[in-house]
Design a protein around this motif. Structure first.
Motif, mmCIF file in Angstrom:
data_model
loop_
_atom_site.group_PDB
_atom_site.id
_atom_site.type_symbol
_atom_site.label_atom_id
_atom_site.label_comp_id
_atom_site.label_asym_id
_atom_site.label_seq_id
_atom_site.Cartn_x
_atom_site.Cartn_y
_atom_site.Cartn_z
ATOM 1 N N ARG A 45 0.795 -1.316 -0.030
ATOM 2 C CA ARG A 45 0.060 0.052 -0.113
ATOM 3 C C ARG A 45 0.917 1.191 -0.069
ATOM 4 O O ARG A 45 2.027 1.185 0.793
ATOM 5 N N GLU A 46 0.585 2.199 -0.746
ATOM 6 C CA GLU A 46 1.210 3.546 -0.635
ATOM 7 C C GLU A 46 0.301 4.666 -0.610
ATOM 8 O O GLU A 46 -1.059 4.590 -0.849
ATOM 9 N N LEU A 47 0.989 5.833 -0.048
ATOM 10 C CA LEU A 47 0.222 6.800 0.131
ATOM 11 C C LEU A 47 0.143 7.746 -1.062
ATOM 12 O O LEU A 47 1.117 7.999 -2.076
ATOM 13 N N VAL A 48 -1.149 8.056 -1.583
ATOM 14 C CA VAL A 48 -1.255 8.913 -2.715
ATOM 15 C C VAL A 48 -1.334 10.529 -2.546
ATOM 16 O O VAL A 48 -0.697 11.249 -3.374
ATOM 17 N N SER A 97 -7.206 8.319 8.193
ATOM 18 C CA SER A 97 -6.677 9.424 8.639
ATOM 19 C C SER A 97 -5.205 9.395 8.254
ATOM 20 O O SER A 97 -4.450 8.410 7.869
ATOM 21 N N TYR A 98 -4.473 10.456 8.269
ATOM 22 C CA TYR A 98 -3.179 10.594 7.731
ATOM 23 C C TYR A 98 -2.147 10.952 9.001
ATOM 24 O O TYR A 98 -2.473 11.922 9.626
ATOM 25 N N THR A 99 -1.263 10.122 9.312
ATOM 26 C CA THR A 99 -0.168 10.329 10.277
ATOM 27 C C THR A 99 1.199 9.900 9.596
ATOM 28 O O THR A 99 1.210 8.922 8.672
ATOM 29 N N PRO A 103 1.446 3.398 7.850
ATOM 30 C CA PRO A 103 2.142 1.890 7.453
ATOM 31 C C PRO A 103 1.596 1.200 8.625
ATOM 32 O O PRO A 103 1.372 -0.175 8.678
ATOM 33 N N GLU A 104 1.424 1.444 9.883
ATOM 34 C CA GLU A 104 1.174 0.699 11.072
ATOM 35 C C GLU A 104 -0.427 0.302 11.350
ATOM 36 O O GLU A 104 -0.871 -0.368 12.288
ATOM 37 N N TYR A 105 -1.234 0.991 10.458
ATOM 38 C CA TYR A 105 -2.640 1.101 10.830
ATOM 39 C C TYR A 105 -3.234 -0.329 10.490
ATOM 40 O O TYR A 105 -2.540 -0.829 9.768
ATOM 41 N N ASP A 106 -4.054 -0.496 11.413
ATOM 42 C CA ASP A 106 -4.830 -2.068 11.340
ATOM 43 C C ASP A 106 -6.120 -1.951 10.980
ATOM 44 O O ASP A 106 -7.005 -3.062 10.876
#
Length: 118
Positions: A45-48, A97-99, A103-106
Motif C-alpha cells: 500500500r502507498e500514500l497517494v 486518517s493521515y499520520t 503503515p502501522e494502521y490495522d
C-alpha cells in the motif's frame, strides 16, 4: 469505532477521469489530516495524497498534477478527483486518517477498485 466507506471506483480508459469519495464516521475527521492510499496487485500500500483539516495538500510524485484531494468538513467526506488516468493507477483505493505512522494502521475500509485500461 471509526467507519470508512469508499466509493466511486470503476473502469476508466487511459486519459479518463474518476472521482472517489470517502464517507467517514467517528471523531477522527474533524481533527485529523486525511489521506488517500492505494494498493496495486502484488505491491505494498502507498500514500497517494493527504490533506490537513485546513485544506493544505500534499501528493505523491506519481500523481502530482493529475489528482486533487479535497474534503468537506460538514459532510465528513474526503474526495479524490483523478484525471489523466494511467494504467499504473490501477489499484484498490482506500481513505484513512493521515499520520506518519500510517503503515502501522490495522483498521481500513473495504476500499474501491479503480481499473484503468490502455
Amino acid at each position: 469505532q471509526v467507519h470508512l466507506v469508499e466509493s466511486g471506483g470503476g473502469l476508466a480508459q487511459a486519459g479518463g477521469s474518476l472521482r472517489l469519495s470517502c464517507a467517514v464516521s467517528g471523531s477522527i475527521f474533524s481533527i485529523n489530516p486525511m489521506g488517500w492510499y492505494r494498493q496495486a496487485p502484488g505491491k505494498q500500500r502507498e500514500l497517494v495524497a493527504h490533506i490537513t483539516n485546513s485544506g493544505r495538500t500534499n501528493y505523491a510524485d506519481s500523481v502530482k498534477g493529475r489528482f486533487t484531494i479535497s474534503r468537506d468538513n460538514v459532510k465528513n467526506t474526503v474526495y479524490l478527483q483523478m484525471s489523466n488516468l494511467k494504467p499504473e493507477d490501477t489499484a484498490v483505493y482506500y481513505c484513512n486518517s493521515y499520520t506518519t505512522r500510517w503503515p502501522e494502521y490495522d483498521h481500513w475500509g473495504q476500499g474501491t477498485q479503480v481499473t484503468v485500461s490502455s
